[in-house]
Design a protein around this motif. Structure first.
Motif: not given
Lengths: 144, 165
Positions: B1-18
């Protein structure tokens, strides 16, 4: 003739834009015609100062609308960037007139209370919406 | 089963892109001295008119020229000053965020020209030796229009607009 067709095809704007354009243009043309052919007995003679103010303002506005009717299609064919600024200016002027009439000059001017004049005045907000739509379209879609 | 929660690194990547986008909007573009002069003049002019008219309206200042209070002039001036005040606020916000500045200056210019023409058509020039306050107001209006045209001419658009053109 071929050049003109190519120029019109070259303007890539949505059907909604052209609909707004036709509605606004028709409204302005009808307004100019009605105001120029308005009989003198339409005005209320009991308020001569307010009538005089309304006539003076109407004359100035008819001149500006007529200039806009002639200039805007030409500018649209020549440059979308300039057309954006022209329609932005005309929309700002239309909104300024509406605000002026309702908030500033409502005690000083009195328009004739006839159905045709009332229809022109009541339709103004809808025409402003079509003009604002044209502004948005030229700002966000035509630029891309 | 895949993990649907985004992890800390992914959140940081999204924030950095903005973050670069935010910087681009909050960074003021470099403007010429003449532009700074025009924007300061326009701000001071509108604020002085707005404050002095409201003080007269509330009876804090009694005008030396009593004709200001006649024929509903004061109501018209205050309504126009309110409109100009909100446009000034919008103009300063647009300048700070570097978006639609020329459009809002054009709208303000049209608003002021419309007010100018309407007043001229309805009341004449206001220039009269017996009406010093109204005369000063009449003489100062062309300077305000010049300042607005100056703002349009001297504004240096942000780099992203220059690239788009």
């Amino acid at each position: 003739m071929m050049d003109m067709n190519a120029m019109i095809k070259g303007i890539r704007l949505s059907k909604l834009y052209w609909l707004s354009f036709v509605v606004t243009y028709t409204y302005c043309a009808v307004t100019v015609y009605l105001l120029l052919t308005l009989p003198a007995d339409y005005y209320d003679p009991s308020n001569p100062q307010q009538v005089l103010a309304a006539v003076k303002l109407t004359n100035v506005r008819v001149i500006i609308i007529s200039i806009g009717l002639v200039i805007y299609p030409l500018v649209l064919l020549l440059s979308l960037r300039i057309a954006k600024y022209v329609i932005l200016g005309l929309t700002a002027w239309a909104i300024a007139m509406l605000i002026d009439d309702h908030l500033v000059l409502y005690e000083i001017i009195e328009y004739p209370k006839r159905a045709s004049v009332a229809a022109i005045l009541e339709l103004r907000p809808f025409i402003i919406i079509t003009m604002v739509w044209m502004c948005f379209e030229l700002t966000f879609r035509a630029g891309n | 089963m895949s993990n649907k929660h985004i992890n800390r690194d992914e959140i940081k990547t999204i924030l950095d892109s903005f973050s670069s986008y935010q910087e681009e909007f909050s960074k003021p573009s470099k403007q010429s001295k003449s532009f700074k002069f025009f924007i300061i003049f326009f701000n001071v002019y509108i604020l002085v008119c707005y404050i002095s008219l409201n003080l007269v309206h509330h009876g804090v200042i009694i005008p030396a020229d009593p004709t200001v209070l006649e024929k509903g002039f004061l109501d018209i001036f205050i309504a126009r000053a309110n409109g100009a005040f909100w446009l000034l606020a919008a103009m300063n916000i647009c300048l700070f965020f570097n978006i639609f500045f020329k459009s809002i200056v054009l709208i303000t210019l049209v608003y002021c020209v419309n007010s100018f023409v309407d007043s001229f058509v309805l009341f004449g020039t206001f220039v009269d030796a017996n009406r010093p306050a109204l005369s000063v107001y009449s003489f100062s209006r062309p300077f305000m229009l010049i300042a607005l045209i100056g703002l349009l001419m001297t504004h240096n658009p942000p780099k992203r607009d220059q690239q788009a053109n």
